[in-house]
Write a protein that holds these residues in place. Sequence first.
Motif, PDB file in Angstrom:
ATOM      1  N   TRP A 133      -6.581  12.118  -8.848  1.00  9.07           N
ATOM      2  CA  TRP A 133      -6.771  13.199  -7.901  1.00  9.07           C
ATOM      3  C   TRP A 133      -5.737  14.306  -8.084  1.00  9.07           C
ATOM      4  O   TRP A 133      -5.670  15.230  -7.289  1.00  9.07           O
ATOM      5  N   ARG A 145      -7.314  26.664  -0.919  1.00  8.86           N
ATOM      6  CA  ARG A 145      -8.611  26.092  -0.564  1.00  8.86           C
ATOM      7  C   ARG A 145      -9.412  27.069   0.285  1.00  8.86           C
ATOM      8  O   ARG A 145     -10.593  27.322   0.046  1.00  8.86           O
ATOM      9  N   GLU A 154     -13.203  24.203  -1.491  1.00  4.61           N
ATOM     10  CA  GLU A 154     -13.300  22.993  -0.665  1.00  4.61           C
ATOM     11  C   GLU A 154     -13.870  21.810  -1.421  1.00  4.61           C
ATOM     12  O   GLU A 154     -13.537  20.664  -1.097  1.00  4.61           O
ATOM     13  N   SER A 155     -14.727  22.058  -2.408  1.00  2.00           N
ATOM     14  CA  SER A 155     -15.289  20.886  -3.101  1.00  2.00           C
ATOM     15  C   SER A 155     -14.287  20.239  -4.042  1.00  2.00           C
ATOM     16  O   SER A 155     -14.484  19.097  -4.450  1.00  2.00           O
ATOM     17  N   TYR A 156     -13.247  20.997  -4.403  1.00  2.46           N
ATOM     18  CA  TYR A 156     -12.315  20.457  -5.386  1.00  2.46           C
ATOM     19  C   TYR A 156     -11.017  20.006  -4.759  1.00  2.46           C
ATOM     20  O   TYR A 156     -10.416  19.038  -5.211  1.00  2.46           O
ATOM     21  N   ILE A 157     -10.561  20.742  -3.723  1.00  2.00           N
ATOM     22  CA  ILE A 157      -9.372  20.316  -2.991  1.00  2.00           C
ATOM     23  C   ILE A 157      -9.891  19.694  -1.713  1.00  2.00           C
ATOM     24  O   ILE A 157     -10.164  20.375  -0.727  1.00  2.00           O
ATOM     25  N   THR A 158     -10.031  18.384  -1.768  1.00  5.49           N
ATOM     26  CA  THR A 158     -10.719  17.683  -0.689  1.00  5.49           C
ATOM     27  C   THR A 158      -9.718  17.117   0.314  1.00  5.49           C
ATOM     28  O   THR A 158      -8.529  17.072   0.034  1.00  5.49           O
ATOM     29  N   PRO A 159     -10.206  16.707   1.469  1.00 11.71           N
ATOM     30  CA  PRO A 159      -9.313  16.043   2.427  1.00 11.71           C
ATOM     31  C   PRO A 159      -8.580  14.856   1.822  1.00 11.71           C
ATOM     32  O   PRO A 159      -7.475  14.523   2.251  1.00 11.71           O
ATOM     33  N   LYS A 160      -9.159  14.253   0.786  1.00 11.42           N
ATOM     34  CA  LYS A 160      -8.485  13.130   0.146  1.00 11.42           C
ATOM     35  C   LYS A 160      -7.140  13.568  -0.438  1.00 11.42           C
ATOM     36  O   LYS A 160      -6.143  12.854  -0.352  1.00 11.42           O
ATOM     37  N   HIS A 161      -7.128  14.767  -1.013  1.00 13.63           N
ATOM     38  CA  HIS A 161      -5.865  15.258  -1.576  1.00 13.63           C
ATOM     39  C   HIS A 161      -4.812  15.404  -0.499  1.00 13.63           C
ATOM     40  O   HIS A 161      -3.652  15.021  -0.685  1.00 13.63           O
ATOM     41  N   ARG A 193      -5.517  14.332   9.787  1.00  8.89           N
ATOM     42  CA  ARG A 193      -6.602  15.129   9.238  1.00  8.89           C
ATOM     43  C   ARG A 193      -5.982  16.316   8.532  1.00  8.89           C
ATOM     44  O   ARG A 193      -4.784  16.525   8.608  1.00  8.89           O
ATOM     45  N   VAL A 194      -6.811  17.101   7.889  1.00  4.16           N
ATOM     46  CA  VAL A 194      -6.270  18.176   7.050  1.00  4.16           C
ATOM     47  C   VAL A 194      -5.356  19.087   7.861  1.00  4.16           C
ATOM     48  O   VAL A 194      -4.233  19.394   7.464  1.00  4.16           O
TER      49      VAL A 194
END
Lengths: 453, 184, 312
Positions: A96, A267, A273-280, A352-353
């Motif tokens: 990631w 972002r 948003e599709s590439y820098i996701t909340p997972k990051h 959360r973000v």
Amino acid sequence: MEAIRHVGSGTPLQEHALRPLIGAGKGFYLLVTALVLIIGLGVFAYFTQLRDGLYVTGMRDRVTWGLYIALFVFFIGASMGGTFISAVLRVASVPWRTPITRAAELITVSALIMAAVFILFDMGRPDRFLNLFLYGRWESPLIWDVYGLTTYLVGSIIYLYAALVPDLAICRDQLGPLVSAPKRWFFNNFSIGWHGTPQQHRTLRRVLTLMMILIIPVAVMMHTVTSWIFAMTLREPWDSPMFGIYFVAGAIFSGTGIVIILIAILRKAYGLESYITPKHFLYLGYLLAAFSAIMIFFNVNETLVHAYKMKGHIGEHFISLFRGDLAPAFYLYLVGGLLVPILIILVPFTRRVSGIIVAAVLANIGMIIERYLIVVGGLHVPLNPYEVPTYTPSWVELSLTAAGFAAFALIIVLLLKLVPSVAVWEIEEEEEEGQAAEAGGRLVARAPAGGQS
Amino acid sequence: MIRTALTSLAIGAVIALSLVGAASAQEKGTKLVLSLPKEASVGDRVPLVATLQDEAGNPVPGATLSFVAEMTFLNVTNEVLLGRARTDQAGQATFSYAPRRQGETGVMVRFAGMSGYAETEANSPMDIHGGPQQYNEPTPFRIPGANVWTAAGILAVVWGLFLFALFQLINISRQGAGQAAERG
Amino acid sequence: MAHERANEKITPEENLRRWDASRRRLLKMVGVGAVATAAAAVLPGVLKGKGSAEAHEEAGTPKRLRRWGMIIDLRRCDGCQSQETPPQCSQACIEGRFLPEPMDWIEVYEHELPGGGTQFLPTPCQQCQNPPCVNVCPVGATWSTAEGVVLIDQNRCIGCRMCMAACPYERRFFTWGEPAQPPQVLFVEYSPEHQQPMKRGVVYKCDFCPEMARAGRLPFCAQACPQGAIYYGDLEEDLATNGEEVVGFSQFLADHQAYHYKDDLGTKPRVYYIPGAGQDAGRDPFTPGRLPSEWPWQETRTGAKRWKRSGT
């Protein structure tokens, strides 16, 4: 106002990542104007300082270092967070990492430049800056810092550039007719003939492997050497061998926070948003929380070990911190800068973000305060029988602080007009691997960055 | 009766007078016999021997003797205490003197007096010649290997690796050129 | 991989020409960079600054060098309470060296004694033989001479103030603003041994008055002390004087249990203190307070920039 041109035959990722390089919208010009105005205020303040001397600051003989040195240390810490994170994530082949490495590397380059600038602000005779190179004494911690900073900056630029070459090739190919002539020249020449051949990939992997491994000890040495500026003196709170690791941990902590802030801005601004996701954000948030815990450990360790014995004048230092005029800043740092970020990330509701961004901002405010407390707090301990000295930053110092942050932001903003904000080629590479794995219908072990061709 | 009183008074006076006489006779005169070298050099360590005797030539043990000399420093001339020594059973005191100032030095030995002994002093000139540097700071502790060459070495290695990385990037450009020529 | 896209608009010859040009440019940059790197790595060792103590010794002289030192007899120092003036040592240094306010190179601090009462400690630069200030100076603007005096070259100092942070006795001072000095100082030829005329943005400190010692005179502070508490001496000849008495340096120290200020820090100062609280000057140790230092000559300069030791 021209219509925003499309990239052309590019993928959606390239569409998002490369569009900012084509033209500039109203927002960009507004931002740059605002930053330049703040920098202008800083220029006026620095001119005042050059004309009247450091008398215009709040520093005096007793508290002889202040906001400038605190920010210098802060920016060195921020720089270390950037490349260090990018390199460590690359060494660990963490998948990631791909959307955030570019932002991290840009932070490092900009922060190191600003760190050097703040040192220049603090010098009583900046006209004799060259003396550092003509008459430098290798026995001096400041010279270690000068050479360390130069080495780390050059290493970071090489590392940034190496990972940038394929992206510049994409820009050259995709954006040729769409950008101005200087930018086209830049893309054509600085992509140094990258065509993605297997041979070139092999060479690039070699460079990236070398740099990613090399930049980690350089980064650690850089910040350790900065801490030695304080630890090599005989002043009570500074005279501690622990400063090296303490500064390194603080650097990674604040650096992680700045990376979180920057990728959050990218972002939103570039629609990634599709590439820098909340997972990051989540993973970086965990890293932030881990280093916050480490910082709490270091603070507890230092306070307890010293305060148990109350040797010498260290007691005055703690009175200053816990009850004196430094107390509000100290508690703000402990609670707001260290405890709250951990809580934000531990509590599921705030995890959360937006919460993690708040935690990152608080962490950095806390670290600025912490650098200030180290520098100014250390100088607050009287070395002879006199009352505890005071220090209040003047308008010149505050203006230059604002200008420093504005310049830091401006460098990154301008660089983002030259380079893509994410490592497009690495994300594409990862996507293809992912598709190949799906097509193959089996789990593919993520190839390490230095291995495959 | 009066005769008895007068006689006892006379005897008392005689006894008192003789006691007084005895007491004044206990403050004996003293003299110092010096055995000092005539010359020395800076850096030597010479024994200055002084013997304290009473007027009968008997040794006076346990007496503290001061060794002084008049010296000039920064245009101020005054007496300087060089050191002290105690006399032993033979009345002899030895002061181990390491002269540091070149030139004519009139060394004086002084006995400040003790119970029953009068004070006295004696002097003896000495000619002190020049010598090598005496006071040197101890050589500081140096961590073995911590020098500029270690630092320069580390820097050279790191920058050498940077150069290697740059050369590899140049290779990329060359490989690209070759590729384009092929495909052209 | 997926980036093998030839640019249709440029011919292969053109491409080759461009890559050749850029490669040559890169090589040039790398070449210059390599030379600069090598120079930068070696420069500090080669062009060594004045950090070493040998810098001012003359080679091959058999002459014995002085090793200056100072003894301050605290039994005699009463902070000039009996004189009802500010401490005379401070005043003499201020006047003799035209110090701008608030520089007090031999500041008289009042320490509390563990058993009660206070003592006055005139604190000049301790002229350490393991000087933290010399160790940390990045440009070698401060160094320790063979005679043991720590000097500053105000023409090389870059004003980074690392030495001020490093000095554990806090005896280094910075010219935050333009230091106002009387006009006659402009005729003085600058030397690190008297540090006149003063400049803005550099560091100053007590220099032990080596020129006066060489001319056979005591430093300003020693001359001015009304109690004769300050002795200036030479450890090589092992003599010290306060203007009236002459003492054997090491004998005097041993006879009166002399000590160093902050001895445990390992700085090896050349200033020795003989313990006391001003009793020989008739002072009662329980009478605190001394008059603050004054900068009377600065009254003649209007508009002079004054600053305080801390706080604006």
